[in-house]
Every structure is written in structure tokens, then in C-alpha cells.
Scaffold this motif. Structure first.
Motif, PDB file in Angstrom:
ATOM      1  N   GLN A  45       0.838  -1.203   0.000  1.00  0.00           N
ATOM      2  CA  GLN A  45       0.000   0.000   0.000  1.00  0.00           C
ATOM      3  C   GLN A  45       0.871   1.249   0.000  1.00  0.00           C
ATOM      4  OE1 GLN A  45      -2.354  -0.559   3.529  1.00  0.00           O
ATOM      5  NE2 GLN A  45      -3.936  -1.726   2.464  1.00  0.00           N
ATOM      6  N   GLN A  46       1.883   1.263   0.870  1.00  0.00           N
ATOM      7  CA  GLN A  46       2.760   2.424   0.943  1.00  0.00           C
ATOM      8  C   GLN A  46       3.548   2.604  -0.346  1.00  0.00           C
ATOM      9  OE1 GLN A  46       5.013   2.131   4.572  1.00  0.00           O
ATOM     10  NE2 GLN A  46       3.218   2.568   5.827  1.00  0.00           N
ATOM     11  N   GLN A  47       4.016   1.504  -0.940  1.00  0.00           N
ATOM     12  CA  GLN A  47       4.728   1.598  -2.214  1.00  0.00           C
ATOM     13  C   GLN A  47       3.834   2.173  -3.305  1.00  0.00           C
ATOM     14  OE1 GLN A  47       5.918  -2.508  -2.579  1.00  0.00           O
ATOM     15  NE2 GLN A  47       7.942  -2.129  -1.699  1.00  0.00           N
ATOM     16  N   THR A  48       2.556   1.817  -3.260  1.00  0.00           N
ATOM     17  CA  THR A  48       1.596   2.330  -4.244  1.00  0.00           C
ATOM     18  C   THR A  48       1.464   3.850  -4.128  1.00  0.00           C
ATOM     19  OG1 THR A  48       0.393   0.236  -4.219  1.00  0.00           O
ATOM     20  CG2 THR A  48      -0.801   2.154  -5.034  1.00  0.00           C
ATOM     21  N   ILE A  49       1.477   4.359  -2.910  1.00  0.00           N
ATOM     22  CA  ILE A  49       1.388   5.806  -2.687  1.00  0.00           C
ATOM     23  C   ILE A  49       2.718   6.486  -3.036  1.00  0.00           C
ATOM     24  CG2 ILE A  49       1.073   7.621  -0.943  1.00  0.00           C
ATOM     25  CD1 ILE A  49      -1.523   6.186  -1.687  1.00  0.00           C
ATOM     26  N   TYR A  50       3.818   5.879  -2.643  1.00  0.00           N
ATOM     27  CA  TYR A  50       5.126   6.468  -2.923  1.00  0.00           C
ATOM     28  C   TYR A  50       5.393   6.610  -4.426  1.00  0.00           C
ATOM     29  CZ  TYR A  50       6.986   6.249   1.865  1.00  0.00           C
ATOM     30  OH  TYR A  50       7.217   6.449   3.189  1.00  0.00           O
TER      31      TYR A  50
END
Length: 83
Positions: A45-50
């Protein structure tokens, strides 16, 4: 970097229903809500936002970021518990 600018970048890049960005000094808090997070682990999820923000992160324009990503169902439950 302005909070609205971050929101626009994320809304244009991802299939999100809602994005909220707040800022305290150089620290940004991002809350992202979308079906795209369904079945993802927290790291993914965080990689998707980053991803869409990476150019701003590597340039130093964005520095400290806290990310909370939810599916719409999780977000409804989260809002109820945090009222």
C-alpha cells in the motif's frame, strides 16, 4: 509542497475515492482510500502511494511522510472508531 498538489498527483495517478493530506512543518500525513488497496499488505500500500510521489521525494521536496491507506470498507470502520 502544497497539500492540494499532493492530493491532485495521487488522485490523477491512482484509482482513489478519497485523499486527505495534512502538513505540520515538513511532515506530511496522507490518508488514501480506494479499492486498489484491497488485498494488499501495508508495505505494498505504501509503495503504491510512494510511486507517483517519487520524483518529489528524491528531489527532497517531500521529506517526512506518514501514509495510511484504506479500502472504502476499512475507512468507514476507521472513521466510526475514531469519532
Amino acid at each position: 509542497m502544497e497539500c492540494k498538489e499532493i492530493e491532485t498527483i495521487l488522485l490523477e495517478a491512482l484509482s482513489l475515492e478519497e485523499v486527505k493530506v495534512t502538513q505540520e512543518g515538513t511532515h506530511y500525513k496522507i490518508i488514501a482510500v480506494g479499492d486498489c488497496f484491497d488485498g494488499m499488505g501495508r508495505v505494498k500500500q505504501q509503495q503504491t502511494i510512494y510511486g507517483p510521489l517519487m520524483a518529489h521525494i528524491t528531489s527532497g521536496e517531500l521529506h517526512a511522510i506518514t501514509i495510511n491507506a484504506f479500502t472504502p470498507t476499512q475507512w468507514k470502520r476507521e472513521k466510526v472508531f475514531n469519532m
